[in-house]
Write a protein that holds these residues in place. Structure first.
Motif, PDB file in Angstrom:
ATOM      1  N   SER A 264      30.054  -8.632 -34.665  1.00  0.00           N
ATOM      2  CA  SER A 264      28.624  -9.130 -34.373  1.00  0.00           C
ATOM      3  C   SER A 264      28.435 -10.616 -34.576  1.00  0.00           C
ATOM      4  O   SER A 264      29.093 -11.036 -35.417  1.00  0.00           O
ATOM      5  CB  SER A 264      27.508  -8.294 -35.005  1.00  0.00           C
ATOM      6  OG  SER A 264      27.542  -8.832 -36.404  1.00  0.00           O
ATOM      7  N   GLY A 265      27.740 -11.292 -33.515  1.00  0.00           N
ATOM      8  CA  GLY A 265      27.375 -12.710 -33.688  1.00  0.00           C
ATOM      9  C   GLY A 265      28.321 -13.473 -32.948  1.00  0.00           C
ATOM     10  O   GLY A 265      28.113 -14.569 -32.465  1.00  0.00           O
ATOM     11  N   ILE A 266      29.661 -13.262 -32.513  1.00  0.00           N
ATOM     12  CA  ILE A 266      30.508 -13.819 -31.636  1.00  0.00           C
ATOM     13  C   ILE A 266      30.038 -13.992 -30.365  1.00  0.00           C
ATOM     14  O   ILE A 266      30.113 -14.764 -29.669  1.00  0.00           O
ATOM     15  CB  ILE A 266      31.907 -13.360 -31.951  1.00  0.00           C
ATOM     16  CG1 ILE A 266      32.432 -13.600 -33.441  1.00  0.00           C
ATOM     17  CG2 ILE A 266      32.770 -13.953 -30.784  1.00  0.00           C
ATOM     18  CD1 ILE A 266      33.968 -12.986 -33.632  1.00  0.00           C
ATOM     19  N   GLY A 267      29.436 -12.784 -29.919  1.00  0.00           N
ATOM     20  CA  GLY A 267      29.103 -12.862 -28.352  1.00  0.00           C
ATOM     21  C   GLY A 267      29.908 -12.312 -27.658  1.00  0.00           C
ATOM     22  O   GLY A 267      31.134 -12.107 -27.747  1.00  0.00           O
ATOM     23  N   SER A 268      29.353 -11.873 -26.202  1.00  0.00           N
ATOM     24  CA  SER A 268      30.082 -11.472 -25.284  1.00  0.00           C
ATOM     25  C   SER A 268      31.002 -12.514 -24.578  1.00  0.00           C
ATOM     26  O   SER A 268      30.659 -13.720 -24.807  1.00  0.00           O
ATOM     27  CB  SER A 268      29.360 -10.714 -24.274  1.00  0.00           C
ATOM     28  OG  SER A 268      28.542 -11.576 -23.426  1.00  0.00           O
ATOM     29  N   ASN A 269      32.142 -11.826 -23.851  1.00  0.00           N
ATOM     30  CA  ASN A 269      32.946 -13.026 -23.206  1.00  0.00           C
ATOM     31  C   ASN A 269      33.584 -13.893 -24.117  1.00  0.00           C
ATOM     32  O   ASN A 269      33.837 -15.009 -23.880  1.00  0.00           O
ATOM     33  CB  ASN A 269      32.104 -13.714 -22.131  1.00  0.00           C
ATOM     34  CG  ASN A 269      33.238 -13.955 -20.929  1.00  0.00           C
ATOM     35  OD1 ASN A 269      34.195 -13.248 -20.671  1.00  0.00           O
ATOM     36  ND2 ASN A 269      32.913 -14.955 -20.120  1.00  0.00           N
TER      37      ASN A 269
ATOM     38  N   GLY B  29      31.089  -9.313 -39.337  1.00  0.00           N
ATOM     39  CA  GLY B  29      30.039  -9.977 -38.894  1.00  0.00           C
ATOM     40  C   GLY B  29      28.577  -9.954 -39.876  1.00  0.00           C
ATOM     41  O   GLY B  29      28.764  -8.826 -40.889  1.00  0.00           O
ATOM     42  N   PRO B  30      27.538 -10.375 -39.537  1.00  0.00           N
ATOM     43  CA  PRO B  30      27.438 -11.261 -38.184  1.00  0.00           C
ATOM     44  C   PRO B  30      27.833 -12.611 -38.431  1.00  0.00           C
ATOM     45  O   PRO B  30      27.872 -13.356 -39.425  1.00  0.00           O
ATOM     46  CB  PRO B  30      25.737 -11.344 -38.146  1.00  0.00           C
ATOM     47  CG  PRO B  30      25.458 -11.145 -39.558  1.00  0.00           C
ATOM     48  CD  PRO B  30      26.468 -10.186 -40.392  1.00  0.00           C
ATOM     49  N   TYR B  31      28.730 -13.103 -37.342  1.00  0.00           N
ATOM     50  CA  TYR B  31      29.324 -14.509 -37.435  1.00  0.00           C
ATOM     51  C   TYR B  31      28.353 -15.593 -36.921  1.00  0.00           C
ATOM     52  O   TYR B  31      27.472 -15.192 -36.071  1.00  0.00           O
ATOM     53  CB  TYR B  31      30.594 -14.594 -36.462  1.00  0.00           C
ATOM     54  CG  TYR B  31      31.846 -13.945 -37.320  1.00  0.00           C
ATOM     55  CD1 TYR B  31      32.774 -14.621 -37.906  1.00  0.00           C
ATOM     56  CD2 TYR B  31      31.789 -12.527 -37.045  1.00  0.00           C
ATOM     57  CE1 TYR B  31      33.813 -14.074 -38.609  1.00  0.00           C
ATOM     58  CE2 TYR B  31      33.077 -11.972 -37.917  1.00  0.00           C
ATOM     59  CZ  TYR B  31      33.980 -12.721 -38.411  1.00  0.00           C
ATOM     60  OH  TYR B  31      35.055 -11.867 -39.119  1.00  0.00           O
ATOM     61  N   THR B  32      28.146 -16.693 -37.439  1.00  0.00           N
ATOM     62  CA  THR B  32      27.742 -17.982 -36.958  1.00  0.00           C
ATOM     63  C   THR B  32      28.745 -18.688 -36.438  1.00  0.00           C
ATOM     64  O   THR B  32      29.389 -19.266 -37.045  1.00  0.00           O
ATOM     65  CB  THR B  32      26.888 -18.572 -37.926  1.00  0.00           C
ATOM     66  OG1 THR B  32      25.965 -17.808 -38.633  1.00  0.00           O
ATOM     67  CG2 THR B  32      26.071 -19.814 -37.360  1.00  0.00           C
TER      68      THR B  32
END
Length: 462
Positions: free
Chosen positions: A195-200, A235-238
């Motif tokens: 989580s936090g890294i985001g799609s794509n 995550g969550p990653y920032t």
């Protein structure tokens, strides 16, 4: 560099698709896991060894094995070391497991095809590989599972970070973590999205330092390698660094990060946009990075790889607290000699003047910046150091910079009994002779450079 034919990059497809409608290691904590070693020059009787297993720019159906003692000059260990009986082998990540075996995990299909499995192979010696199995990644409507990367956490648990897309949007990737549930690495937990890294985002590589997880991940929309942190693996990653934050440029992928012998960190990445393979170093825990350099010898040949670092037996060593002279390996009538405070390579023989013999005699001591390294003193007590890349002798001013400038890591030379001296604070740079002057230059991967940078410790002239 002259452009060469290549296997089409998966990123070439992604760039094309962008115009159409839309339809991973713990460093310094677990010796041996992913080849991690303490951040210090190898002790006497041991050597550092880095291994990579890349697929080829010209062929994504096989992998070569290369090794290096300095993370810069990689030499071929075996060509076409592993070729799967079916499918392809791309983006291979290599692990040294606690059972003593090396494991590969890899992308099993080329970019044109649906690819819902990741492959596994095993080797005891890094050159003879045995196929284990193809693992179907259990994600509903999975379209592609790409670029699996090993990660070993501080509790010893083994994970694979894999980039996955689903059939409803097959070119938008999300990183997932799989955790091995047995010591044989044959059973895996359900995938958990980071989580936090985001799609794509794709090609996510994780490094843990202390309690912080550091993620290096390719933003497939922006075409840059981004950076973020988290307090847990999933995550969550920032994401705190985006765009060209490190000066690596765009159209970069496949990051792999390892710690060097001098404590710095090195990232390798595939410069698929220009056909080169690069490395860059950081000495402030990833805040800033050196200008990227193309890897000598394999840039343009190797594609997307990760790196195993190990400490192995062997290596080069010299007796400390003893006087020695240093003979050129490829010009054996010439020796290190101090001339007007500079280190040169004149001819020295039994008929040379006493002063010339004394100028070619040095005391070998423990490295000022790392006791496992080496420093060299002249008769007056001044130390050999590099300054503007020239080798010279100066009085120790007690600074950290001087200590690093005057410390060298011993690597095995090109001839029997010879040693190469790598700069402690400029990894990949070696003392070498050029026009019979000694300087530190970056390795270009050639046999001539290895010969020019190889010296034989011999009985002192003076």
């Amino acid at each position: 560099m002259t452009p060469r034919p290549s296997t089409p990059s998966r990123r070439a497809l992604l760039r094309a698709m962008a115009a159409l409608p839309a339809s991973a290691l713990v460093l310094g904590e677990l010796p041996g896991l992913l080849g991690t070693a303490a951040a210090a020059a190898p002790a006497s009787g041991s050597a550092t060894r880095y291994t990579i297993v890349p697929f080829l720019n010209s062929n994504d159906g096989t992998v070569n094995v290369y090794q290096s003692d300095d993370a810069t000059d990689f030499r071929l260990l075996r060509a076409s070391a592993y070729t799967p009986a079916a499918g392809r082998i791309r983006d291979a990540s290599v692990l040294r497991h606690t059972d003593g075996y090396y494991y590969l995990t890899y992308t099993t299909h080329t970019w044109q095809d649906v690819s819902t499995t990741i492959g596994f192979a095993r080797s005891f010696d890094r050159v003879n590989w045995t196929f284990l199995y193809d693992y179907p990644v259990p994600i509903t409507n999975l379209s592609r599972a790409w670029a699996p990367e090993w990660f070993v956490d501080s509790d010893g648990s083994v994970h694979v970070i894999v980039s996955c897309s689903t059939a409803d949007n097959e070119w938008i990737f999300t990183p997932y973590a799989l955790k091995a549930t047995d010591s044989d690495l044959t059973a895996w937990s359900s995938p958990v999205a980071l989580s936090g890294i985001g799609s794509n985002h794709i090609d996510t590589y994780i490094v843990r330092i202390g309690s912080t997880y550091h993620a290096f991940t390719k933003n497939e929309t922006a075409k840059y390698i981004e950076y973020g942190t988290a307090s847990s693996l999933t995550g969550p990653y920032t994401i705190s660094r985006t765009g060209d934050w490190a000066g690596w440029g765009s159209y970069r992928e496949g990051p792999s990060v390892i710690q060097l012998d001098n404590g710095g960190w090195r990232i390798f990445f595939d410069g698929y946009g220009d056909g080169s393979y690069y490395y860059s170093d950081s000495y402030d825990t990833f805040a800033t990075w050196t200008a990227p350099k193309a890897l000598p010898g394999i840039s343009g040949t190797a594609r997307h790889f990760t790196v195993v670092k190990e400490t192995v037996s062997g290596g080069a060593s010299i007796t400390r607290n003893a006087t020695r002279s240093f003979q050129s390996a490829n010009y054996p009538s010439r020796y290190w000699a101090e001339q007007s405070a500079l280190l040169n390579l004149p001819v020295v023989s039994g008929s040379s003047a006493t002063a010339d013999k004394q100028a070619a005699t040095f005391t070998v001591v423990a490295g000022l910046a790392d006791a496992n390294g080496y420093s060299f003193r002249d008769a007056s007590g001044n130390y050999l150091r590099h300054y503007n890349f020239r080798a010279r002798f100066d009085a120790n001013d007690g600074t950290t910079t001087f200590a690093k400038d005057a410390t060298f890591i011993a690597r095995v030379g090109s001839a029997t009994g010879s040693v190469r001296f790598e700069s402690y604070n400029y990894p990949g740079y070696y003392l070498r002779h050029y026009n019979y002057q000694l300087r530190v230059d970056v390795s270009d991967g050639t046999d001539l450079f290895r010969q020019d940078s190889s010296f034989v410790p011999v009985t002192a002239w003076g």
